[in-house]
Design an enzyme around this catalytic site. Sequence first.
Site, PDB file in Angstrom:
ATOM      1  N   HIS A  97       0.707  -1.325  -0.003  1.00  0.00           N
ATOM      2  CA  HIS A  97      -0.043  -0.104   0.110  1.00  0.00           C
ATOM      3  C   HIS A  97       0.937   1.324  -0.081  1.00  0.00           C
ATOM      4  O   HIS A  97       1.726   1.246   0.785  1.00  0.00           O
ATOM      5  CB  HIS A  97      -0.888  -0.004   1.189  1.00  0.00           C
ATOM      6  CG  HIS A  97      -2.017  -0.870   1.184  1.00  0.00           C
ATOM      7  ND1 HIS A  97      -1.925  -2.148   1.159  1.00  0.00           N
ATOM      8  CD2 HIS A  97      -3.434  -0.485   0.964  1.00  0.00           C
ATOM      9  CE1 HIS A  97      -3.085  -2.825   1.404  1.00  0.00           C
ATOM     10  NE2 HIS A  97      -4.104  -1.920   1.211  1.00  0.00           N
ATOM     11  N   ASN A 103       8.285  -4.098   3.847  1.00  0.00           N
ATOM     12  CA  ASN A 103       6.917  -3.715   4.146  1.00  0.00           C
ATOM     13  C   ASN A 103       6.284  -4.191   5.321  1.00  0.00           C
ATOM     14  O   ASN A 103       5.958  -3.265   6.163  1.00  0.00           O
ATOM     15  CB  ASN A 103       6.186  -4.622   3.153  1.00  0.00           C
ATOM     16  CG  ASN A 103       4.710  -3.853   2.993  1.00  0.00           C
ATOM     17  OD1 ASN A 103       4.252  -3.078   3.629  1.00  0.00           O
ATOM     18  ND2 ASN A 103       3.634  -4.681   2.253  1.00  0.00           N
TER      19      ASN A 103
END
Length: 315
Positions: free
Chosen positions: A192, A222
């Site tokens: 994201h 991440n």
Amino acid sequence: MFSKINGLLRMRRFWFGLTSSAAVGHQVSGCTLGSGLYDSMLAKFSGTVAAPLLASVLATLTPLADGLTRYVLHDLLGLPVGTSGSASSSVAGTPSSSATQFSQCRQHFPAGQPPMVPDSSNLRELCYSAFAVLHSGSHKTPVFVAERLNRATIAQAKGRQRTDRFFADARLPRAERAELADYQGSGYSRGHMAPAGDMASAEAMAQSFSLANMVPQNQAHNAGPWSQIEQDTRSYAQRAQGDVYVFTGPVYSGPIKTIGPNKVQVPSHLFKLVYDASTGRSWAHWQANAAGTRMSAPISYEELVRRSGIRFLPG
């Protein structure tokens, strides 16, 4: 012709199943199947044997329509992606100017002014309820994603359940977008840019799982330092006196690496710019998209402009 008729029949069956499904949560606010789209579809097929069937299908769908309906119809009928509703788009290959124009979602930008970006092809502007995306059809990832955070939005986002229903945004032409299959077995996570943890409503949460908001990201990065940066940014916005604007995006340097059949490019670095509109304070995180990346000291706004080529803030 018969293939189009079959497609319409499949679309009608698909829609009635979809209306009872949680997938409706992927709608993008403000985009409805209005009379203009209805008329354009009828005009496209007027004078053909499919026209009466098309009219019947659209008459059935229109009362139920939401943003997702419009995108499904575009895909199934092969119609061009329009710019009505909450998204405005540059024509592929002919950006309007170096100053992008997110006319329907200026609230996501400081003073309502989008960043200044270098001229490029295949740039499209996408508005969502809680963030805005400038998307590159060449990289099939965002150029940047813009958000506005504050104490109220962070409070509303706390404890909100993730949907984890990833989807390809059909406002983007197929040739310019990533698909779910591109990430499967790639070894990269769907990272994201506007984090799910920032989303203050169920609609915003669903929209944040658009692949237009994703880049191929190293999983260890991440889940590690990048996740910490996202949490620190929320913590700052919760303490701030007013709005905090956040710009996040990928940078590509070195040898080109891609994933999937659509050749989605893997960024070498990621950035996150934080700008406190009340104090004028700003800083940027610059991270290599790699497993061994550690938390590092932020860089200045001007240094980020130099490295990225994008002037994010007005003035």
